[in-house]
Design an enzyme around this catalytic site. Structure first.
Site, short mmCIF file in Angstrom:
data_model
loop_
_atom_site.label_atom_id
_atom_site.label_comp_id
_atom_site.label_asym_id
_atom_site.label_seq_id
_atom_site.Cartn_x
_atom_site.Cartn_y
_atom_site.Cartn_z
N ASP A 74 0.24 -1.14 -0.06
CA ASP A 74 0.04 0.14 -0.13
C ASP A 74 0.58 0.88 0.02
O ASP A 74 0.46 2.11 -0.32
CB ASP A 74 -0.53 0.38 1.11
CG ASP A 74 -2.11 -0.81 1.19
OD1 ASP A 74 -2.75 -1.53 -0.23
OD2 ASP A 74 -2.95 -1.14 2.02
N ASN A 148 -5.24 8.52 0.74
CA ASN A 148 -5.61 7.60 1.68
C ASN A 148 -6.50 9.04 2.99
O ASN A 148 -7.67 8.57 2.92
CB ASN A 148 -5.06 6.99 2.52
CG ASN A 148 -4.94 5.56 1.43
OD1 ASN A 148 -6.28 4.83 0.93
ND2 ASN A 148 -3.98 4.63 2.68
N ASP A 149 -5.81 9.63 2.94
CA ASP A 149 -6.09 10.24 4.54
C ASP A 149 -5.29 11.72 4.85
O ASP A 149 -3.93 11.83 4.58
CB ASP A 149 -6.50 9.50 6.01
CG ASP A 149 -5.32 8.71 6.31
OD1 ASP A 149 -4.30 8.95 6.45
OD2 ASP A 149 -5.22 7.38 6.73
N ASP A 178 -6.23 11.82 20.42
CA ASP A 178 -5.03 11.67 20.58
C ASP A 178 -5.02 11.69 19.23
O ASP A 178 -3.31 12.20 18.44
CB ASP A 178 -4.58 10.00 19.82
CG ASP A 178 -4.19 9.36 21.91
OD1 ASP A 178 -4.51 9.91 22.56
OD2 ASP A 178 -4.12 7.66 21.82
N THR A 189 -10.43 1.73 4.35
CA THR A 189 -9.65 0.14 5.20
C THR A 189 -8.17 0.60 5.54
O THR A 189 -7.26 -0.14 6.08
CB THR A 189 -9.29 -0.64 3.95
OG1 THR A 189 -8.79 0.22 2.72
CG2 THR A 189 -10.94 -0.83 3.85
N GLY A 190 -7.71 2.15 5.58
CA GLY A 190 -6.31 2.18 6.01
C GLY A 190 -6.37 2.73 7.87
O GLY A 190 -6.82 1.98 8.49
N ASN A 192 -8.03 5.34 8.91
CA ASN A 192 -9.51 5.23 9.79
C ASN A 192 -10.44 3.67 9.97
O ASN A 192 -10.98 3.95 11.11
CB ASN A 192 -10.27 6.06 8.44
CG ASN A 192 -11.68 5.95 8.80
OD1 ASN A 192 -12.34 6.49 9.23
ND2 ASN A 192 -12.35 4.37 8.19
#
Length: 291
Positions: A74, A148-149, A178, A189-190, A192
């Site tokens: 990934d 992804n994010d 945090d 799907t990472g 998150n």
């Protein structure tokens, strides 16, 4: 399958050196494609290059590839997304890692996948990206994009910090946590997922805001429209002291933050194209990878 079919003659193989010992899979793919009359160029990246924020320019002066075969996991796919988003080149990942949520093809099925690409038995999907702008002392200090994010996380291992969340200029909520993750459907799907956020169909258009270990009973993710703009601001400590955090895009591009600093996030105009050769649905693939 068959929509958005592109003639595939020029192939770029992007290989993570640490994932392909002796370049066994790289050479196998290169020889097979050349045997079928295809032009093949190979790029080799080590782990440090995979994690770097700056883009690799090694292929920019040559002929634009029709497709990029990304060999690794990934992280290698995320690096390729950053590098090739401006060229609008379709990507397909070959999983040489562990789970490989972003990769389409397992190592043992690579020849079958190549046959489908050569014969036009594939689809091209588009995935949304998000972009962020980092502000320090009220001034614009940096920009980043992510497939992804984008996450804002505490730096000290023990103390949680406060976050103010705004959507379209209006205060939404504050968290003592945090961190906070804003994920695309692809990135659901990472990190998150690890933080308890929902799994989303990757070709959807939306953003998911998920707190990381919040110190509150309200731990639910918030699903937002792709047209929304999100602002995440670091709060002062209750005593008036300074809190420190770090903003990260796909765990690569990072900015150090402190109380009063903030990032604004929105859907990017850039989109990533991915090649799909499997007839399995997203949920069928997910079920296999989550076993």
């Amino acid at each position: 399958m068959g929509s958005l079919i592109i003639s595939m003659d020029n192939f770029l193989i992007r290989t993570n050196l640490s994932k392909d010992e002796g370049l066994e899979t790289t050479n196998q793919i290169k020889e097979y494609l050349e045997k079928h009359g295809k032009s093949v160029f190979v790029e080799l990246l080590d782990e440090a290059q995979i994690k770097a924020g700056a883009t690799d320019e090694s292929f920019r002066n040559g002929e634009k590839p029709d497709i990029v075969l990304v060999l690794g996991g990934d992280g290698t796919m995320l690096r390729a997304a950053r590098d090739f988003m401006d060229l609008s080149v379709p990507l397909i990942g070959v999983n040489l890692g562990s789970v490989g949520y972003l990769t389409e093809v397992e190592k043992e099925n690579v020849i079958s996948a190549l046959d489908k690409i050569i014969s036009g038995e594939y689809e091209v999907e588009e995935r949304m990206m998000i972009e962020g702008t980092f502000y320090q002392n009220g001034e614009k200090a940096g920009e980043f994009k992510a497939l992804n994010d984008i996450s804002v996380l505490k730096t000290l291992p023990i103390q949680a910090i406060g976050f103010n969340i705004f959507v379209n200029g209006r205060f939404l909520k504050d968290y003592s946590a945090d961190g906070v993750i804003v994920s695309t459907p692809t990135g659901s799907t990472g990190y998150n997922l690890s933080a308890g956020g929902p799994i989303v169909e990757p070709v959807a258009d939306l953003m998911v805001l998920t707190p990381v270990s919040p110190h509150t009973l309200m731990t639910r993710s918030i699903v937002l429209s792709p047209s929304d703009e999100i602002k995440i601001e670091i709060k002062e400590a209750p005593s008036g002291g300074v809190k420190n955090a770090i903003a990260s895009a796909d765990s690569a591009n990072t900015f150090e933050m402190k109380s009063g600093d903030y990032v604004t996030l929105k859907r990017s105009e850039k989109r990533i194209k991915t090649v799909k050769v499997s007839s399995l649905s997203f949920l069928e693939v997910l079920a296999k990878k989550l076993r």
